[in-house]
Design a protein around this motif. Structure first.
Motif, mmCIF file in Angstrom:
data_model
loop_
_atom_site.group_PDB
_atom_site.id
_atom_site.type_symbol
_atom_site.label_atom_id
_atom_site.label_comp_id
_atom_site.label_asym_id
_atom_site.label_seq_id
_atom_site.Cartn_x
_atom_site.Cartn_y
_atom_site.Cartn_z
ATOM 1 N N ALA A 146 0.829 -1.200 0.000
ATOM 2 C CA ALA A 146 0.000 0.000 0.000
ATOM 3 C C ALA A 146 0.871 1.260 0.000
ATOM 4 O O ALA A 146 0.559 2.234 -0.695
ATOM 5 N N LEU A 147 1.957 1.220 0.737
ATOM 6 C CA LEU A 147 2.876 2.353 0.783
ATOM 7 C C LEU A 147 3.455 2.643 -0.598
ATOM 8 O O LEU A 147 3.607 3.797 -0.987
ATOM 9 N N GLY A 148 3.743 1.592 -1.347
ATOM 10 C CA GLY A 148 4.239 1.777 -2.716
ATOM 11 C C GLY A 148 3.231 2.521 -3.585
ATOM 12 O O GLY A 148 3.591 3.439 -4.333
ATOM 13 N N PHE A 149 1.958 2.154 -3.476
ATOM 14 C CA PHE A 149 0.917 2.847 -4.230
ATOM 15 C C PHE A 149 0.792 4.305 -3.797
ATOM 16 O O PHE A 149 0.636 5.192 -4.641
ATOM 17 N N VAL A 150 0.858 4.558 -2.491
ATOM 18 C CA VAL A 150 0.745 5.919 -1.985
ATOM 19 C C VAL A 150 1.917 6.772 -2.482
ATOM 20 O O VAL A 150 1.727 7.925 -2.871
ATOM 21 N N LYS A 151 3.109 6.213 -2.488
ATOM 22 C CA LYS A 151 4.270 6.963 -2.974
ATOM 23 C C LYS A 151 4.089 7.358 -4.432
ATOM 24 O O LYS A 151 4.412 8.478 -4.821
ATOM 25 N N ILE A 152 3.564 6.447 -5.246
ATOM 26 C CA ILE A 152 3.310 6.758 -6.653
ATOM 27 C C ILE A 152 2.226 7.820 -6.764
ATOM 28 O O ILE A 152 2.383 8.815 -7.481
ATOM 29 N N LYS A 153 1.118 7.625 -6.054
ATOM 30 C CA LYS A 153 -0.038 8.528 -6.140
ATOM 31 C C LYS A 153 0.318 9.945 -5.696
ATOM 32 O O LYS A 153 -0.194 10.910 -6.248
ATOM 33 N N VAL A 197 4.659 12.804 0.198
ATOM 34 C CA VAL A 197 4.156 12.575 1.548
ATOM 35 C C VAL A 197 5.011 11.491 2.195
ATOM 36 O O VAL A 197 5.294 10.468 1.586
ATOM 37 N N ILE A 198 5.448 11.749 3.404
ATOM 38 C CA ILE A 198 6.302 10.801 4.107
ATOM 39 C C ILE A 198 5.454 9.967 5.070
ATOM 40 O O ILE A 198 4.741 10.516 5.914
ATOM 41 N N PHE A 199 5.548 8.662 4.930
ATOM 42 C CA PHE A 199 4.866 7.729 5.816
ATOM 43 C C PHE A 199 5.901 6.825 6.468
ATOM 44 O O PHE A 199 6.977 6.606 5.896
ATOM 45 N N PRO A 200 5.583 6.264 7.625
ATOM 46 C CA PRO A 200 6.520 5.330 8.262
ATOM 47 C C PRO A 200 6.768 4.123 7.356
ATOM 48 O O PRO A 200 5.883 3.695 6.621
#
Length: 80
Positions: free
Chosen positions: A48-55, A60-63
């Motif tokens: 999910a983090l990979g998708f968020v980074k692309i989107k 946006v920085i996430f843990p």
């Protein structure tokens, strides 16, 4: 619609979607599915983090590790 009104509208819609997904998952939850989610939570989060980074174009920085427990994520009333 002002930016504030749009943000408020979007926030309410996302909260509704999260509640709906959790309700559906709760109805279909089995012991096997719960065990699977507990074992795979970090991998699911990483995907999910990979998708968020692309989107978000990596703005946006996430843990790097999921900061929430499975219980929190499944709780219909919990929001971080």
């Amino acid at each position: 619609m002002s930016d504030y009104e749009r943000l408020k509208y979007n926030t309410i819609n996302w909260q509704e979607e999260i509640y709906n997904f959790r309700t559906q998952l709760r109805r279909k939850m089995t012991a096997n599915l719960r065990n699977y989610l507990e074992e795979e939570l970090n991998y699911i989060y990483e995907d999910a983090l990979g998708f968020v980074k692309i989107k978000t174009a990596n703005t946006v920085i996430f843990p790097s590790q999921c900061p929430y427990s499975l219980e929190q994520l499944l709780d219909r009333d919990w929001l971080p």
